[in-house]
Design a protein around this motif. Structure first.
Motif, short mmCIF file in Angstrom:
data_model
loop_
_atom_site.label_atom_id
_atom_site.label_comp_id
_atom_site.label_asym_id
_atom_site.label_seq_id
_atom_site.Cartn_x
_atom_site.Cartn_y
_atom_site.Cartn_z
N GLY A 70 0.82 -1.22 0.00
CA GLY A 70 0.00 0.00 0.00
C GLY A 70 0.84 1.25 0.00
N ILE A 71 1.21 1.70 1.18
CA ILE A 71 2.06 2.88 1.35
C ILE A 71 3.15 2.53 2.34
CG2 ILE A 71 2.18 5.30 2.03
CD1 ILE A 71 -0.81 5.51 1.35
N LEU A 72 4.38 2.72 1.94
CA LEU A 72 5.54 2.39 2.77
C LEU A 72 6.40 3.64 2.92
CD1 LEU A 72 7.53 0.33 4.10
CD2 LEU A 72 8.39 -0.12 1.79
N VAL A 73 6.75 3.96 4.15
CA VAL A 73 7.61 5.12 4.43
C VAL A 73 8.95 4.59 4.92
CG1 VAL A 73 7.84 7.30 5.66
CG2 VAL A 73 5.55 6.43 5.09
N VAL A 74 10.03 4.97 4.27
CA VAL A 74 11.36 4.46 4.63
C VAL A 74 12.38 5.58 4.62
CG1 VAL A 74 10.94 2.14 3.72
CG2 VAL A 74 11.97 3.86 2.25
N THR A 75 13.42 5.42 5.43
CA THR A 75 14.56 6.32 5.33
C THR A 75 15.41 5.90 4.14
OG1 THR A 75 15.93 4.92 6.75
CG2 THR A 75 14.65 6.68 7.82
N ARG A 76 16.23 6.80 3.66
CA ARG A 76 17.15 6.48 2.57
C ARG A 76 18.07 5.33 2.97
NH1 ARG A 76 17.01 7.64 -2.60
NH2 ARG A 76 16.06 9.57 -1.89
N GLU A 77 18.53 5.34 4.20
CA GLU A 77 19.43 4.29 4.67
C GLU A 77 18.75 2.92 4.62
OE1 GLU A 77 22.16 3.17 8.60
OE2 GLU A 77 20.73 4.84 8.68
N ALA A 78 17.49 2.86 5.09
CA ALA A 78 16.78 1.58 5.09
C ALA A 78 16.47 1.12 3.67
CB ALA A 78 15.49 1.70 5.91
N TRP A 79 16.10 2.05 2.81
CA TRP A 79 15.83 1.72 1.41
C TRP A 79 17.08 1.11 0.75
CZ3 TRP A 79 12.14 1.00 -2.09
CH2 TRP A 79 12.46 1.12 -3.45
N ASP A 80 18.22 1.76 0.95
CA ASP A 80 19.47 1.24 0.38
C ASP A 80 19.84 -0.11 0.99
OD1 ASP A 80 19.65 3.51 -1.19
OD2 ASP A 80 21.08 4.53 0.13
N MET A 81 19.52 -0.29 2.26
CA MET A 81 19.86 -1.52 2.96
C MET A 81 19.16 -2.73 2.33
SD MET A 81 19.23 -2.38 7.00
CE MET A 81 19.99 -0.82 7.49
N VAL A 82 17.88 -2.55 1.96
CA VAL A 82 17.13 -3.69 1.41
C VAL A 82 17.15 -3.72 -0.11
CG1 VAL A 82 15.63 -3.79 3.43
CG2 VAL A 82 14.91 -2.45 1.44
N GLY A 83 17.72 -2.69 -0.75
CA GLY A 83 17.84 -2.70 -2.20
C GLY A 83 16.57 -2.41 -2.96
N GLY A 84 15.55 -1.86 -2.28
CA GLY A 84 14.29 -1.59 -2.96
C GLY A 84 13.45 -2.84 -3.11
N PHE A 85 12.48 -2.80 -4.02
CA PHE A 85 11.63 -3.95 -4.31
C PHE A 85 12.38 -4.92 -5.20
CE2 PHE A 85 8.63 -0.47 -3.51
CZ PHE A 85 7.78 -1.06 -2.60
#
Length: 231
Positions: free
Chosen positions: A128-143
């Motif tokens: 649905g809607i996901l809010v992430v920090t840049r650090e967390a986004w980079d950590m998981v590599g996106g979708f």
């Protein structure tokens, strides 16, 4: 300014396009910077649509949003604050899918009484809607871009975020996500064998950060040089 990335299909039908315009307008009216991320292929891939656009944005907080859904501004503001502390957050705990008439009236500025297409149901972490920090986004590599068609990528980014940040997301308030009506995509309730296989791998890694990081790196390598693979 916070960036909102809204993924959408290559050839969306007019009803989806109308819903997307309404949702994008809501975010813009709240002062967010909105980016529309179109999938480059006929076959839907959220990773292929969203990741390149999200990676080019510059804000320290990202909102990854479906094109047919929204939440009340106060819920989104609360999630932004939570994400800044915990790395990620969900602004909703339940999903309310409007029926066609209620959705049409809402978009036309005549909301009236909202009627649901089906009973409200619990939200899926990551969906649905996901809010992430840049650090967390980079950590998981996106979708994970290996998910094709319907199903799995939202669930798996939620599993990856929970595993690699160490933070559980358990909303205590009843915060609804409003889902606008549109025709169902073909086979939207039949995840492919490939998607089910990938989903199982993420579920198996959900309590093992080393194994989860291996999955993330595998997806990064695939994304840099897409290729078919067997399993």
């Amino acid at each position: 300014m916070i960036d909102v990335v809204i993924g959408h299909g290559l050839d969306d039908d007019p009803i989806r396009v109308r819903a997307r315009g309404y949702v994008a307008g809501l975010y813009e009216s709240q002062g967010f910077r909105v980016h529309l991320a179109e999938c480059p292929t006929d076959e839907w891939s959220k990773g292929a649509a969203v990741n390149p656009v999200a990676n080019r944005t510059t804000s320290e907080i990202l909102i990854l949003a479906d094109a047919d859904s929204f939440v009340a501004p106060e819920h989104l503001d609360r999630a932004i604050g939570q994400a800044g502390i915990r790395g990620w957050a969900m602004p909703h705990s339940v999903v309310k899918r409007l029926d066609r008439e209620s959705s049409d009236r809402l978009i036309r500025g005549m909301p009236g009484r909202q009627r649901l297409e089906r009973s409200a149901y619990p939200a899926l972490p990551g969906g649905g809607i996901l809010v992430v920090t840049r650090e967390a986004w980079d950590m998981v590599g996106g979708f994970d871009p290996r998910f094709r068609g319907w199903g799995g990528e939202d669930h798996c980014i939620g599993l990856a975020l929970r595993c690699l940040t160490g933070n559980e997301i358990n909303p205590r308030r009843i915060c609804p996500l409003i889902h606008l009506w549109h025709p169902e995509a073909p086979n939207c309730r039949r995840p492919s064998d490939n998607n089910r296989w990938l989903d199982k791998r993420y579920r198996d890694a959900r309590r093992d950060p080393d194994l989860m990081r291996e999955l993330v790196e595998e997806a990064r390598r695939w994304e840099s040089q897409p290729a078919s693979y067997a399993h």
